[in-house]
Design a protein around this motif. Structure first.
Motif, PDB file in Angstrom:
ATOM      1  N   MET A 189      50.609  46.123  39.381  1.00 55.47           N
ATOM      2  CA  MET A 189      50.545  45.617  40.721  1.00 55.47           C
ATOM      3  C   MET A 189      49.357  45.027  41.485  1.00 55.47           C
ATOM      4  O   MET A 189      48.336  45.008  40.596  1.00 55.47           O
ATOM      5  CB  MET A 189      51.110  46.937  41.519  1.00 55.47           C
ATOM      6  CG  MET A 189      50.136  48.146  41.231  1.00 55.47           C
ATOM      7  SD  MET A 189      50.881  49.877  41.873  1.00 55.47           S
ATOM      8  CE  MET A 189      49.468  50.546  42.391  1.00 55.47           C
ATOM      9  N   GLU A 190      48.968  44.691  42.626  1.00 55.93           N
ATOM     10  CA  GLU A 190      48.072  44.058  43.206  1.00 55.93           C
ATOM     11  C   GLU A 190      47.718  44.706  44.490  1.00 55.93           C
ATOM     12  O   GLU A 190      48.910  44.878  45.214  1.00 55.93           O
ATOM     13  CB  GLU A 190      48.199  42.646  43.329  1.00 55.93           C
ATOM     14  CG  GLU A 190      47.099  41.919  43.778  1.00 55.93           C
ATOM     15  CD  GLU A 190      47.413  40.461  43.797  1.00 55.93           C
ATOM     16  OE1 GLU A 190      46.988  39.712  42.788  1.00 55.93           O
ATOM     17  OE2 GLU A 190      47.890  39.713  44.624  1.00 55.93           O
ATOM     18  N   ILE A 191      46.618  44.963  44.987  1.00 56.71           N
ATOM     19  CA  ILE A 191      46.337  45.218  46.236  1.00 56.71           C
ATOM     20  C   ILE A 191      45.869  44.014  46.916  1.00 56.71           C
ATOM     21  O   ILE A 191      45.199  43.165  46.667  1.00 56.71           O
ATOM     22  CB  ILE A 191      45.177  46.284  46.314  1.00 56.71           C
ATOM     23  CG1 ILE A 191      45.713  47.603  45.578  1.00 56.71           C
ATOM     24  CG2 ILE A 191      44.781  46.668  47.767  1.00 56.71           C
ATOM     25  CD1 ILE A 191      44.802  48.697  45.373  1.00 56.71           C
ATOM     26  N   GLN A 192      46.571  43.876  48.032  1.00 60.32           N
ATOM     27  CA  GLN A 192      46.237  42.655  49.113  1.00 60.32           C
ATOM     28  C   GLN A 192      45.743  42.939  50.283  1.00 60.32           C
ATOM     29  O   GLN A 192      46.260  43.854  51.070  1.00 60.32           O
ATOM     30  CB  GLN A 192      47.293  41.874  49.246  1.00 60.32           C
ATOM     31  CG  GLN A 192      47.787  40.808  48.624  1.00 60.32           C
ATOM     32  CD  GLN A 192      48.790  39.813  48.974  1.00 60.32           C
ATOM     33  OE1 GLN A 192      49.363  40.147  50.251  1.00 60.32           O
ATOM     34  NE2 GLN A 192      49.243  38.891  48.314  1.00 60.32           N
ATOM     35  N   GLY A 228      38.169  49.983  43.133  1.00 63.55           N
ATOM     36  CA  GLY A 228      38.705  49.727  44.373  1.00 63.55           C
ATOM     37  C   GLY A 228      37.912  49.196  45.475  1.00 63.55           C
ATOM     38  O   GLY A 228      36.695  48.316  45.006  1.00 63.55           O
ATOM     39  N   VAL A 229      38.316  48.994  46.728  1.00 63.31           N
ATOM     40  CA  VAL A 229      37.610  48.338  47.813  1.00 63.31           C
ATOM     41  C   VAL A 229      37.792  49.062  49.132  1.00 63.31           C
ATOM     42  O   VAL A 229      38.876  49.684  49.138  1.00 63.31           O
ATOM     43  CB  VAL A 229      38.317  47.020  47.584  1.00 63.31           C
ATOM     44  CG1 VAL A 229      39.695  46.912  48.047  1.00 63.31           C
ATOM     45  CG2 VAL A 229      37.498  45.785  48.716  1.00 63.31           C
ATOM     46  N   LEU A 284      40.626  53.281  43.576  1.00 58.16           N
ATOM     47  CA  LEU A 284      41.332  53.135  42.254  1.00 58.16           C
ATOM     48  C   LEU A 284      41.098  54.405  41.507  1.00 58.16           C
ATOM     49  O   LEU A 284      41.581  54.551  40.337  1.00 58.16           O
ATOM     50  CB  LEU A 284      41.006  51.735  41.466  1.00 58.16           C
ATOM     51  CG  LEU A 284      41.541  50.580  42.029  1.00 58.16           C
ATOM     52  CD1 LEU A 284      41.330  49.386  41.274  1.00 58.16           C
ATOM     53  CD2 LEU A 284      43.087  50.500  42.531  1.00 58.16           C
ATOM     54  N   ASN A 322      52.716  42.309  40.861  1.00 57.11           N
ATOM     55  CA  ASN A 322      51.993  41.019  40.337  1.00 57.11           C
ATOM     56  C   ASN A 322      51.752  41.260  38.704  1.00 57.11           C
ATOM     57  O   ASN A 322      51.334  42.503  37.979  1.00 57.11           O
ATOM     58  CB  ASN A 322      50.559  41.271  40.703  1.00 57.11           C
ATOM     59  CG  ASN A 322      49.495  39.972  40.237  1.00 57.11           C
ATOM     60  OD1 ASN A 322      50.418  38.981  39.658  1.00 57.11           O
ATOM     61  ND2 ASN A 322      48.394  39.974  40.570  1.00 57.11           N
ATOM     62  N   GLU A 329      50.449  38.815  36.634  1.00 59.94           N
ATOM     63  CA  GLU A 329      49.149  38.241  36.218  1.00 59.94           C
ATOM     64  C   GLU A 329      48.168  39.139  36.231  1.00 59.94           C
ATOM     65  O   GLU A 329      47.964  40.130  36.939  1.00 59.94           O
ATOM     66  CB  GLU A 329      48.620  37.166  37.316  1.00 59.94           C
ATOM     67  CG  GLU A 329      47.326  36.303  36.967  1.00 59.94           C
ATOM     68  CD  GLU A 329      46.887  35.664  38.220  1.00 59.94           C
ATOM     69  OE1 GLU A 329      46.899  34.579  38.151  1.00 59.94           O
ATOM     70  OE2 GLU A 329      46.593  36.411  39.157  1.00 59.94           O
ATOM     71  N   GLU A 330      47.295  39.278  34.914  1.00 59.97           N
ATOM     72  CA  GLU A 330      46.467  40.236  34.698  1.00 59.97           C
ATOM     73  C   GLU A 330      44.934  39.878  34.861  1.00 59.97           C
ATOM     74  O   GLU A 330      44.509  38.800  34.823  1.00 59.97           O
ATOM     75  CB  GLU A 330      46.480  40.806  33.503  1.00 59.97           C
ATOM     76  CG  GLU A 330      46.442  42.094  33.247  1.00 59.97           C
ATOM     77  CD  GLU A 330      46.304  42.873  32.041  1.00 59.97           C
ATOM     78  OE1 GLU A 330      45.306  43.614  31.671  1.00 59.97           O
ATOM     79  OE2 GLU A 330      47.032  42.547  31.183  1.00 59.97           O
ATOM     80  N   GLY A 331      44.135  40.749  35.797  1.00 59.23           N
ATOM     81  CA  GLY A 331      42.867  40.864  35.769  1.00 59.23           C
ATOM     82  C   GLY A 331      42.088  39.914  36.651  1.00 59.23           C
ATOM     83  O   GLY A 331      40.730  39.779  36.569  1.00 59.23           O
ATOM     84  N   ILE A 332      42.705  39.199  37.357  1.00 61.88           N
ATOM     85  CA  ILE A 332      41.958  38.104  38.384  1.00 61.88           C
ATOM     86  C   ILE A 332      41.785  38.596  39.762  1.00 61.88           C
ATOM     87  O   ILE A 332      42.873  38.944  40.407  1.00 61.88           O
ATOM     88  CB  ILE A 332      42.636  36.743  38.230  1.00 61.88           C
ATOM     89  CG1 ILE A 332      42.583  36.156  36.535  1.00 61.88           C
ATOM     90  CG2 ILE A 332      41.586  35.808  38.875  1.00 61.88           C
ATOM     91  CD1 ILE A 332      42.885  34.836  36.493  1.00 61.88           C
ATOM     92  N   ARG A 333      40.675  38.824  40.175  1.00 58.39           N
ATOM     93  CA  ARG A 333      40.338  39.242  41.416  1.00 58.39           C
ATOM     94  C   ARG A 333      40.203  37.792  42.379  1.00 58.39           C
ATOM     95  O   ARG A 333      39.550  37.061  41.968  1.00 58.39           O
ATOM     96  CB  ARG A 333      38.928  40.006  41.748  1.00 58.39           C
ATOM     97  CG  ARG A 333      39.060  41.376  40.764  1.00 58.39           C
ATOM     98  CD  ARG A 333      37.768  42.101  41.138  1.00 58.39           C
ATOM     99  NE  ARG A 333      37.976  43.187  40.640  1.00 58.39           N
ATOM    100  CZ  ARG A 333      37.221  44.302  40.991  1.00 58.39           C
ATOM    101  NH1 ARG A 333      36.631  44.230  42.319  1.00 58.39           N
ATOM    102  NH2 ARG A 333      37.301  45.537  40.810  1.00 58.39           N
ATOM    103  N   ARG A 334      40.518  38.127  43.677  1.00 58.14           N
ATOM    104  CA  ARG A 334      40.182  36.892  44.352  1.00 58.14           C
ATOM    105  C   ARG A 334      39.777  37.204  45.710  1.00 58.14           C
ATOM    106  O   ARG A 334      39.983  38.263  46.289  1.00 58.14           O
ATOM    107  CB  ARG A 334      41.536  36.116  44.721  1.00 58.14           C
ATOM    108  CG  ARG A 334      41.928  35.500  43.338  1.00 58.14           C
ATOM    109  CD  ARG A 334      43.288  34.299  43.557  1.00 58.14           C
ATOM    110  NE  ARG A 334      43.479  33.627  42.169  1.00 58.14           N
ATOM    111  CZ  ARG A 334      44.407  34.242  41.367  1.00 58.14           C
ATOM    112  NH1 ARG A 334      44.952  35.427  41.699  1.00 58.14           N
ATOM    113  NH2 ARG A 334      44.621  33.418  40.363  1.00 58.14           N
ATOM    114  N   MET A 335      38.908  36.553  46.430  1.00 61.56           N
ATOM    115  CA  MET A 335      38.497  36.640  47.722  1.00 61.56           C
ATOM    116  C   MET A 335      38.298  35.442  48.607  1.00 61.56           C
ATOM    117  O   MET A 335      38.020  34.464  47.732  1.00 61.56           O
ATOM    118  CB  MET A 335      37.231  37.407  47.536  1.00 61.56           C
ATOM    119  CG  MET A 335      36.684  37.968  48.841  1.00 61.56           C
ATOM    120  SD  MET A 335      35.014  38.557  49.149  1.00 61.56           S
ATOM    121  CE  MET A 335      35.243  40.057  48.435  1.00 61.56           C
TER     122      MET A 335
END
Lengths: 241, 241
Positions: free
Chosen positions: A1-4, A31-32, A97, A219, A221-227
């Motif tokens: 899963m993904e946090i948006q 986490g964020v 997290l 999600n 897809e694994e392990g890619i963070r985006r900003m």
């Protein structure tokens, strides 16, 4: 899963500077956190206050201080510096997290919406802005980070949008309608809410407005963070061609 | 016009924590700064170093300190705390709306690409990582913020991608190809570069990898700022369903 997480933000009409300050910071144990403060009044004076508050909170969070303690520290600091004459609202939204929870810290009477499968709740309990007295405590809500969770929070400029024209933003209905779509991106929800608030103020926001949306989505897809950041350059700026 | 910043980031294969730390912070006099540090080695130890560096730099920038002074302060601080035994690379990319310029501060030998209309330049001048001695100075480049500008920077995990298999990422060609499209969003460029770097390491990144892309694009819409974060929850996490 993904946090948006998505943010949409605008200034009070014809004001160069927003009194709302928002920063996102990585949590040292995973986490964020999103930190949003709104200083009393608007323009430069409010901006200075909200910047001081946010700077202090993100500094403490980055050092591993818990959200509630960071909010109390920011309140005591503001109270000491301004002798209780200036207040600010403060919200901290943390995807932690380490504990697998979403932690919502509120020093802001403006409600927060929490949508889970088929159900939208609203956090409206009493909550005092920071800086006005000693011993101000935040209201803290902790819920599991689970698929389908959507949280919406905003500053009072959005809450009060349309007031002068006798209309009001019905966030619950708008959110329900948006979520009926197939997994709308968090940015789309934030943009829709902000656009509607601006419309209620007849295109001239009566106050600074900020909307924050957090979603937990599937999600693969694994392990890619985006900003991403999108910053309009004011048309009045000499560099804008 | 609008300034677009996009980040794509992944960890070294089978490492829970990235040694790269990246934060975005608002500049008190207008604009935004991206601060990216990569601590020596990888995993937890590297993360602690890069966090300390980034935290200090964003704190100083938020107080109005100039980028070069913030980089020097971070270097002296790291040198004093770790007696010169630990180094970190540091990049600060600032869109400064007060001066209308893009300020690139480098303490990192990894090149930075600057694309303007029909031309891609590469900043490769000598540049020393911070923390290894007294009096380390950053290399600073200042260019006007103008339509069509695209800047790409990354950490050495991307630069060295494919090394063990005898291949190499040709950023210039890849960037030229991407920019031939009609105004590709900054996120698309960052994603393409990161995906290609991961492919060169046969799907198992040999080091932490971070890519930052900044673009100046036309925008008619007025006054709305946006920010987005997408954070994958590790599949190993007990909260991931």
């Amino acid at each position: 899963m993904e946090i948006q997480i998505a943010v949409a933000k605008t200034n009070r009409y014809a004001t160069a500077e927003s009194g709302d300050t928002l920063e996102v910071v990585e949590r040292p144990n995973g986490g964020v956190s999103v930190v949003l403060a709104d200083g009393q009044t608007s323009g430069r004076a409010a901006k200075i206050i909200s910047s001081i508050v946010v700077r202090q909170v993100i500094g403490l969070l980055a050092e591993g201080v818990r959200d509630g303690a960071a909010a109390r520290a920011a309140s005591d600091h503001l109270f000491t510096e301004r002798s209780g004459r200036i207040s600010a609202t403060l919200n901290i939204l943390s995807a932690d997290l380490q504990t697998g929870t979403l932690v919502i810290t509120r020093n802001n009477p403006t409600p927060i919406f929490i949508a889970r499968v088929e159900k939208i709740e609203c956090l409206t309990g009493e909550s005092t802005p920071i800086g006005t007295s000693r011993n101000i405590r935040p209201a803290i809500t902790e819920i599991p980070l689970e698929l389908g969770l959507t949280v919406v929070l905003y500053t009072d400029g959005v809450w009060n949008a349309g007031d002068q024209y006798g209309s009001h933003l019905d966030v619950c209905t708008l959110l329900e309608a948006t979520l009926e779509e197939q997994e709308p991106p968090a940015q789309e929800i934030a943009d829709t809410l902000l656009a509607q608030a601006i419309r209620l103020d007849h295109g001239r926001p009566n106050d600074d407005m900020s909307v924050v949306v957090l979603r937990v989505i599937p999600n693969e897809e694994e392990g890619i963070r985006r900003m991403g950041v999108r910053l309009p350059v004011p048309v009045t700026s000499p560099f804008n061609q």
